[in-house]
Enzyme design. Structure first.
Site, PDB file in Angstrom:
ATOM      1  N   GLY A  31       0.813  -1.218   0.000  1.00  0.00           N
ATOM      2  CA  GLY A  31       0.000   0.000   0.000  1.00  0.00           C
ATOM      3  C   GLY A  31       0.842   1.261   0.000  1.00  0.00           C
ATOM      4  N   LEU A  33       0.465   3.683  -2.109  1.00  0.00           N
ATOM      5  CA  LEU A  33       0.872   3.548  -3.512  1.00  0.00           C
ATOM      6  C   LEU A  33       1.353   4.872  -4.086  1.00  0.00           C
ATOM      7  CD1 LEU A  33      -2.087   1.297  -4.683  1.00  0.00           C
ATOM      8  CD2 LEU A  33       0.130   0.603  -3.750  1.00  0.00           C
ATOM      9  N   HIS A  37       4.377   2.193  -8.010  1.00  0.00           N
ATOM     10  CA  HIS A  37       3.438   1.065  -7.927  1.00  0.00           C
ATOM     11  C   HIS A  37       2.476   1.082  -9.124  1.00  0.00           C
ATOM     12  CE1 HIS A  37       4.183   1.541  -3.446  1.00  0.00           C
ATOM     13  NE2 HIS A  37       4.403   0.258  -3.622  1.00  0.00           N
ATOM     14  N   SER A 188       7.808   4.347  -0.766  1.00  0.00           N
ATOM     15  CA  SER A 188       6.856   4.793   0.270  1.00  0.00           C
ATOM     16  C   SER A 188       7.605   5.439   1.426  1.00  0.00           C
ATOM     17  CB  SER A 188       6.046   3.614   0.778  1.00  0.00           C
ATOM     18  OG  SER A 188       5.294   3.083  -0.288  1.00  0.00           O
TER      19      SER A 188
END
Ligand code: PAF
Length: 283
Positions: A31, A33, A37, A188
């Site tokens: 996640g 993102l 991604h 991230s």
């Protein structure tokens, strides 16, 4: 986009796709993102008819003093971005769904040679945590192909090895690293950097680029180049972990006949661990 949180519901939806003869591409993520991604998702859409993305912050790949609790969780924004990319299915398992008897009791997948090398040296359990969760996700999704970023180069090599060794009928596709305008690899964890740290973060890419340039110009003193890169990172305020020149496919230290190389590096800046790599061919 269908959002599914159990293996049973995921399998039902995937079977319905398969009944229509559709090929499945899978993009596993944790996640938060970013454009990198979404590039994986676009590649997956080009390779198959139906794209399945998972978001699961996998506790097994975090060490006790790492950022599992604070890892950025941005589900609403992630869902909107995936929807906009035309993703068919989002798999959002719970920890209990992935590890029925808890983390300690979970069957583990260990790919030899990764735990003690490069990132594995300073992150005990990291690669076993990744191999275990990816194997579990692969068994749930049973995709035709799966897409991973080249930024996590050691991870990509390990996944390819696992798929080969366990004879999983899944094609593994690596996608080139997406970079910010100054060259910093998208991650991230870049979100943890304060403004001044963000400005300096590109020094990791620059240090690896200097090694690549020296190799391109004919230097083969890998140890010297690695040492120089570590020193430049220290001067830029990083706590370097490693800079290492390896063979692209095997991640072995290059020998006299090695032609396809990758320069990998990891360093901490203000508590944030950054990794990057650059591939090159020499003659
Ligand atoms: O690269 C990542 O985001 C993770 O390591 C992965 C492959 C999703 C496994 O948790």
């Amino acid at each position: 986009m269908q959002t599914l949180s159990t293996t049973t519901s995921l399998r039902e939806s995937i079977s319905a796709q398969r009944m229509q003869g559709r090929r499945i591409a899978f993009v596993p993520t944790m996640g938060n993102l970013h454009a990198g991604h979404l590039q994986l998702v676009r590649q997956a859409s080009m390779l198959a008819d139906c794209v399945v993305v998972s978001i699961f912050v996998n506790p097994m790949q975090f060490g006790p003093n790492e950022d599992f609790a604070t890892y950025p969780r941005t589900l609403d924004a992630d869902k909107a971005a995936l929807q906009a990319e035309g993703v068919e299915m989002l798999f959002l398992p719970t920890v209990e769904e992935m590890y029925a008897d808890g983390l300690e009791q979970a069957t583990r997948v260990e790919v030899p040679g990764f735990e003690g090398d490069l990132c594995g040296r300073s992150r005990p359990g990291f690669f076993t945590g990744i191999a275990t969760v990816v194997a579990g996700l692969f068994n749930r999704v049973q995709p035709d192909m799966a897409v991973f970023g080249e930024k996590d180069y050691q991870q990509l090599v390990m996944i390819k090895r696992m798929v080969r060794d366990l004879c999983m009928p899944i094609e593994i596709e690596g996608v080139a690293t997406m970079r910010e305008a100054d060259g910093l690899a998208m991650s991230s964890r870049n979100g943890y950097l304060e403004a001044a740290q963000r400005d300096r973060a590109v020094c990791l890419y620059q240090a690896l680029s200097v090694v690549k340039a020296a190799l391109d110009s004919g230097s083969r003193d890998y140890a010297f180049l690695e040492r120089q890169a570590l020193e430049s990172l220290q001067r830029a305020g990083f706590e370097p972990d490693y800079v290492s020149v390896r063979e692209q496919l095997s991640l072995r230290v290059p020998g006299p006949g090695s032609r396809r190389l990758v320069v990998l590096g990891a360093a901490t800046l203000g508590g944030t661990r950054l990794i990057d790599n650059i591939s090159l061919s020499i003659t």
